[in-house]
Design an enzyme around this catalytic site. Sequence first.
Site, PDB file in Angstrom:
ATOM      1  N   TYR A  40       0.861  -1.188   0.000  1.00 44.34           N
ATOM      2  CA  TYR A  40       0.000   0.000   0.000  1.00 44.34           C
ATOM      3  C   TYR A  40       0.893   1.232   0.000  1.00 44.34           C
ATOM      4  O   TYR A  40       1.767   1.374   0.861  1.00 44.34           O
ATOM      5  CB  TYR A  40      -0.902  -0.048   1.234  1.00 44.34           C
ATOM      6  CG  TYR A  40      -1.505   1.263   1.661  1.00 44.34           C
ATOM      7  CD1 TYR A  40      -2.229   2.061   0.759  1.00 44.34           C
ATOM      8  CD2 TYR A  40      -1.371   1.708   2.974  1.00 44.34           C
ATOM      9  CE1 TYR A  40      -2.772   3.268   1.164  1.00 44.34           C
ATOM     10  CE2 TYR A  40      -1.926   2.913   3.380  1.00 44.34           C
ATOM     11  CZ  TYR A  40      -2.621   3.689   2.474  1.00 44.34           C
ATOM     12  OH  TYR A  40      -3.156   4.884   2.867  1.00 44.34           O
ATOM     13  N   PHE A  41       0.676   2.101  -0.954  1.00 44.74           N
ATOM     14  CA  PHE A  41       1.448   3.340  -1.044  1.00 44.74           C
ATOM     15  C   PHE A  41       0.642   4.467  -0.397  1.00 44.74           C
ATOM     16  O   PHE A  41      -0.441   4.814  -0.846  1.00 44.74           O
ATOM     17  CB  PHE A  41       1.731   3.669  -2.516  1.00 44.74           C
ATOM     18  CG  PHE A  41       2.504   4.948  -2.719  1.00 44.74           C
ATOM     19  CD1 PHE A  41       3.834   5.045  -2.357  1.00 44.74           C
ATOM     20  CD2 PHE A  41       1.901   6.064  -3.298  1.00 44.74           C
ATOM     21  CE1 PHE A  41       4.557   6.225  -2.552  1.00 44.74           C
ATOM     22  CE2 PHE A  41       2.616   7.246  -3.503  1.00 44.74           C
ATOM     23  CZ  PHE A  41       3.941   7.326  -3.124  1.00 44.74           C
ATOM     24  N   ALA A  42       1.187   5.039   0.689  1.00 45.15           N
ATOM     25  CA  ALA A  42       0.509   6.113   1.425  1.00 45.15           C
ATOM     26  C   ALA A  42       1.242   7.428   1.184  1.00 45.15           C
ATOM     27  O   ALA A  42       2.480   7.465   1.205  1.00 45.15           O
ATOM     28  CB  ALA A  42       0.506   5.791   2.919  1.00 45.15           C
ATOM     29  N   GLU A 115     -10.607   4.963   3.700  1.00 46.41           N
ATOM     30  CA  GLU A 115     -10.440   5.757   2.480  1.00 46.41           C
ATOM     31  C   GLU A 115     -11.774   5.951   1.764  1.00 46.41           C
ATOM     32  O   GLU A 115     -11.801   6.019   0.540  1.00 46.41           O
ATOM     33  CB  GLU A 115      -9.433   5.072   1.551  1.00 46.41           C
ATOM     34  CG  GLU A 115      -8.069   4.843   2.169  1.00 46.41           C
ATOM     35  CD  GLU A 115      -7.312   6.127   2.480  1.00 46.41           C
ATOM     36  OE1 GLU A 115      -7.431   7.089   1.707  1.00 46.41           O
ATOM     37  OE2 GLU A 115      -6.622   6.170   3.513  1.00 46.41           O
TER      38      GLU A 115
END
Length: 203
Positions: A40-42, A115
Amino acid sequence: MTTFVTVLLLVASFASVSFAGALPMSSIKEMNLTEDYFHYFAFGSNLLDERIKVQIKGAEFESTGVLTGYRLAFYDEGKRWRGAVASITEDPNSHVWGCVWRVPNSFAAELDKQESGYHRLNVTVKMSSNGSAVECRTYQYSNPERQARPPSPHYKHVIVSGAIEHELPNGYIEMLQKIKDNGYEGPVELDLDVLKELNNGGA
Ligand SMILES: *[C@@H]1O[C@H](CO)[C@@H](O)[C@H](O)[C@H]1NC(C)=O
Ligand SMILES: *[C@@H]1O[C@H](CO)[C@@H](O)[C@H](O)[C@H]1NC(C)=O
Ligand SMILES: *[C@H]1O[C@H](CO)[C@@H](O)[C@H](O)[C@H]1NC(C)=O
């Protein structure tokens, strides 16, 4: 007779203690070395360890990374942060730095919930750890009528704190620090340690 019963009880309780003691060990072993996870890219508040773990307790930091072809942007007004929400917008001349987290699939629904208002997006992120490209899930704000707006000081502070915590490049941190906020002075609903001063400042 009494002694015999006592001994039996002792043996039984010793056995049950060691049996109970053994249980967590074996489930830790089975636990979930085999469980599927995703990257997961935050790029927003989930840059910060304390914030992501409010909901996504199973997240493990893997590396920082950079996504090219997008820029960081803030839109509309969210209830949680009392200001605009962060998103990424296609931009061939820009890039977005962030954290790549390893998230067990059992937390996928919780992340979707956090989200809400966003859709999932697959992106290729270049990891700082070893320079390799990794396929990541990220989230992009969905409202087609979105308007660019400033974030609250609280939200900005969480993002900047996460960027500092994970040592994003200095130039990128400086860019984040220069983002204009909306001047909101009350508290926000998330009571993170990094927000103590800002949340109390409004009280
Ligand atoms: C992202 O990639 C996964 C796995 O390759 C795929 O199942 C999924 O449909 C893709 N999602 C989007 C939104 O493209
Ligand atoms: C590079 O690092 C990432 C994250 O630490 C890892 O998932 C990936 O397997 C590594 N790739 C190589 C080629 O070592
Ligand atoms: C570990 O993950 C697998 C696959 O997602 C699941 O079937 C299993 O029940 C999990 N085990 C534990 C102990 O949570």
